[in-house]
Design an enzyme around this catalytic site. Structure first.
Site, PDB file in Angstrom:
ATOM      1  N   ASP A   1      -7.720  18.855 -14.875  1.00  0.00           N
ATOM      2  CA  ASP A   1      -7.980  17.482 -15.289  1.00  0.00           C
ATOM      3  C   ASP A   1      -7.643  17.414 -16.774  1.00  0.00           C
ATOM      4  O   ASP A   1      -8.358  17.955 -17.625  1.00  0.00           O
ATOM      5  CB  ASP A   1      -9.460  17.136 -15.019  1.00  0.00           C
ATOM      6  CG  ASP A   1      -9.820  15.705 -15.417  1.00  0.00           C
ATOM      7  OD1 ASP A   1      -9.116  15.144 -16.268  1.00  0.00           O
ATOM      8  OD2 ASP A   1     -10.818  15.182 -14.886  1.00  0.00           O
TER       9      ASP A   1
ATOM     10  N   TYR B   1     -16.926  16.002 -15.949  1.00  0.00           N
ATOM     11  CA  TYR B   1     -17.341  14.602 -15.879  1.00  0.00           C
ATOM     12  C   TYR B   1     -18.359  14.423 -14.751  1.00  0.00           C
ATOM     13  O   TYR B   1     -18.154  14.907 -13.636  1.00  0.00           O
ATOM     14  CB  TYR B   1     -16.101  13.720 -15.662  1.00  0.00           C
ATOM     15  CG  TYR B   1     -16.452  12.284 -15.380  1.00  0.00           C
ATOM     16  CD1 TYR B   1     -17.282  11.561 -16.245  1.00  0.00           C
ATOM     17  CD2 TYR B   1     -15.962  11.632 -14.252  1.00  0.00           C
ATOM     18  CE1 TYR B   1     -17.618  10.248 -15.978  1.00  0.00           C
ATOM     19  CE2 TYR B   1     -16.293  10.307 -13.983  1.00  0.00           C
ATOM     20  CZ  TYR B   1     -17.123   9.625 -14.859  1.00  0.00           C
ATOM     21  OH  TYR B   1     -17.462   8.321 -14.592  1.00  0.00           O
TER      22      TYR B   1
ATOM     23  N   LYS C   1      -7.961   6.201 -19.477  1.00  0.00           N
ATOM     24  CA  LYS C   1      -8.287   6.629 -20.845  1.00  0.00           C
ATOM     25  C   LYS C   1      -7.048   6.577 -21.750  1.00  0.00           C
ATOM     26  O   LYS C   1      -6.536   5.516 -21.980  1.00  0.00           O
ATOM     27  CB  LYS C   1      -8.906   8.027 -20.814  1.00  0.00           C
ATOM     28  CG  LYS C   1      -9.903   8.244 -19.681  1.00  0.00           C
ATOM     29  CD  LYS C   1     -11.100   7.330 -19.752  1.00  0.00           C
ATOM     30  CE  LYS C   1     -12.099   7.694 -18.683  1.00  0.00           C
ATOM     31  NZ  LYS C   1     -12.763   6.582 -18.075  1.00  0.00           N
TER      32      LYS C   1
ATOM     33  N   ARG D   1       0.850  -1.202   0.000  1.00  0.00           N
ATOM     34  CA  ARG D   1       0.000   0.000   0.000  1.00  0.00           C
ATOM     35  C   ARG D   1       0.881   1.246   0.000  1.00  0.00           C
ATOM     36  O   ARG D   1       0.573   2.260  -0.615  1.00  0.00           O
ATOM     37  CB  ARG D   1      -0.967   0.004   1.203  1.00  0.00           C
ATOM     38  CG  ARG D   1      -1.778   1.291   1.259  1.00  0.00           C
ATOM     39  CD  ARG D   1      -3.007   1.264   2.158  1.00  0.00           C
ATOM     40  NE  ARG D   1      -2.932   0.426   3.314  1.00  0.00           N
ATOM     41  CZ  ARG D   1      -2.224   0.680   4.418  1.00  0.00           C
ATOM     42  NH1 ARG D   1      -1.495   1.783   4.517  1.00  0.00           N
ATOM     43  NH2 ARG D   1      -2.229  -0.165   5.427  1.00  0.00           N
TER      44      ARG D   1
HETATM   45  O1  P1T Z   1     -13.205   6.491 -14.417  1.00  0.00           O
HETATM   46  P1  P1T Z   1     -12.053   7.029 -13.616  1.00  0.00           P
HETATM   47  O2  P1T Z   1     -10.730   6.458 -13.993  1.00  0.00           O
HETATM   48  O3  P1T Z   1     -12.300   7.006 -12.141  1.00  0.00           O
HETATM   49  O4  P1T Z   1     -11.897   8.585 -14.019  1.00  0.00           O
HETATM   50  C1  P1T Z   1     -12.856   9.550 -13.719  1.00  0.00           C
HETATM   51  C2  P1T Z   1     -12.787  10.658 -14.737  1.00  0.00           C
HETATM   52  C3  P1T Z   1     -12.181  11.855 -14.381  1.00  0.00           C
HETATM   53  N1  P1T Z   1     -12.069  12.882 -15.258  1.00  0.00           N
HETATM   54  C4  P1T Z   1     -12.554  12.785 -16.511  1.00  0.00           C
HETATM   55  C5  P1T Z   1     -12.415  13.943 -17.443  1.00  0.00           C
HETATM   56  C6  P1T Z   1     -13.177  11.613 -16.937  1.00  0.00           C
HETATM   57  O5  P1T Z   1     -13.651  11.559 -18.186  1.00  0.00           O
HETATM   58  C7  P1T Z   1     -13.312  10.530 -16.025  1.00  0.00           C
HETATM   59  C8  P1T Z   1     -14.023   9.265 -16.394  1.00  0.00           C
HETATM   60  N2  P1T Z   1     -14.861   9.398 -17.512  1.00  0.00           N
HETATM   61  C9  P1T Z   1     -15.627   8.410 -18.044  1.00  0.00           C
HETATM   62  C10 P1T Z   1     -15.710   7.173 -17.527  1.00  0.00           C
HETATM   63  C11 P1T Z   1     -16.400   8.801 -19.230  1.00  0.00           C
HETATM   64  O6  P1T Z   1     -16.911   7.947 -19.966  1.00  0.00           O
HETATM   65  O7  P1T Z   1     -16.497  10.011 -19.468  1.00  0.00           O
END
Ligand code: P1T
Length: 379
Positions: free
Chosen positions: A170, A98, A195, A46
């Site tokens: 972000d 998001y 992503k 961790r």
């Molecule tokens: O899904 P995660 O890895 O927890 O990330 C969250 C997140 C944060 N910021 C942005 C700009 C994002 O697009 C996302 C996650 N977005 C999707 C799952 C989506 O389909 O838009």
């Protein structure tokens, strides 16, 4: 080192155990100690794990940052940033973001006394009117999810510096290939590494990159104390994905350009949101701060209601109807009922997320096939 070399070598060392060229997956929760506290720098996974350390070094290198911090998801990374705050503190955030980020802010952190203001970050006087002595963070996504708005990072950084705030960007939609917000004055860059960074829709991962020693120390503390760490297998997959980030991004941008122009010239399309189009509201800002315009776009079809919009999405074959983005395969989505369903209708419609909005994550297939898929769905 140039970016295209950093994706492959940035922060990486030949592993000392057997000189393996690729970073091994250290699938262990704990490490033998010669005597209490006498060890090779690793005690418990961790706190530290060699595969995660290699990934964190790669993260830092991609954003030209001193520090990289890995989390078990993008939202876990966002959660760690907000944990820097205390009850009474305030955050000024874009109102086009998001849905999961909005949900985390409003449904989790508001309960603990942190206040979030959602506004369009285009209008700097709106920001001025919200600033007060309790403001601690400016939160921007750029390009935004799903309206693909682009905010001027340098301008926001100036406001943030003048008011001694933490400015977070972000950078998920752009990826570090297209823009490096720390160099434009941001304090923390956040990525859903799920992503473009990982790039193959096979891992969920979050990343923070920053230069400030004091904030980095706090974030590493939160990473260990709250424990939202990624496992070594996921760190390996992300490292592996990053090695092709630059070639993937190049193709994502080329294909998105072709798809955006096809849609923009289509008689049935009302509006295309892609920053490479001259008609895009923030085209000039995008040209200034991004090296290309990215693989994400949204659009609306003239006079389509919710049902017609969903039928159009169901007719697509190469664009898979799915949450997420940034993988090699093309995806399509209906933000109002999928990624942004947790934002109240009235609130999301203020930023343009209506029932007729379609979002595309343009993959790296042949662009002609992608365009044919769209053509067929219009029939
Ligand atoms: O899904 P995660 O890895 O927890 O990330 C969250 C997140 C944060 N910021 C942005 C700009 C994002 O697009 C996302 C996650 N977005 C999707 C799952 C989506 O389909 O838009």
């Amino acid at each position: 080192m140039k970016f295209n070399t950093k994706t492959i070598h940035g922060g990486q060392k030949i592993d000392p155990a057997f000189n393996s060229v690729m970073q091994p997956i250290y699938q262990t929760s704990t490490y033998a100690q010669e005597s209490p506290g006498v060890n090779k720098g690793f005690e418990y996974s961790r706190t530290h794990n060699p595969t995660r350390t290699a990934l964190q070094n790669s993260f830092a290198s991609l954003e030209n940052a001193k520090y990289g911090v890995a989390f078990s998801s993008g939202l876990a990374a966002i959660d760690a940033i907000i944990k820097l705050l205390k009850p009474g503190d305030e955050v000024i955030s874009t109102n086009d973001l998001y849905g999961g980020t909005y949900r985390l802010f409003t449904k989790i952190f508001e309960k603990y006394g942190i206040k979030f203001h959602f506004t369009s970050l285009h209008n700097l006087t709106d920001i001025d009117s919200l600033l007060n002595e309790k403001t601690k963070v400016i939160w921007a996504e750029t390009p935004t999810n799903p309206m693909i708005n682009v905010f001027d990072i340098e301008k926001l950084a100036k406001i943030s510096k003048a008011n001694k705030l933490i400015f977070v960007v972000d950078n998920t939609f752009a990826s570090p290939y297209l823009q490096n917000p720390l160099e434009l004055g941001a304090d923390i860059v956040m990525h859903s590494a799920t992503k473009y960074l990982a790039g193959h829709s096979d891992v969920v991962m979050g990343a923070l990159m920053l230069n400030n020693d004091e904030i980095a120390e706090k974030l590493y503390f939160i990473q260990n104390a709250s424990g939202a760490v990624p496992g070594p297998q996921d760190c390996f997959l992300t490292l592996r994905g990053i090695k092709t980030l630059h070639v993937r991004m190049q193709r994502h941008c080329e294909n998105a350009s072709k798809v955006a122009h096809f849609l923009n010239n289509h008689s049935k399309v009302e509006k295309v949101y892609w920053p490479g189009l001259e008609s895009h509201l923030n085209h000039e800002v995008a040209k200034k701060q991004m090296s290309d315009f990215g693989g994400m776009l949204s659009f609306r079809i003239k006079d389509y209601n919710k049902n017609q919009t969903i039928k159009f999405l169901e007719k697509l074959h190469l664009f898979t109807l799915a949450e997420s983005l940034g993988g090699v395969e093309s995806l399509c989505g209906h933000p109002a009922s999928m990624t942004h369903a947790s934002i109240p209708k009235e609130e999301r419609e203020k930023s343009g997320v209506t029932d007729s909005l379609i979002r595309l994550s343009v993959g790296i297939e042949d662009a002609d096939d992608l365009i044919d898929d769209l053509k067929n769905a219009f029939l």
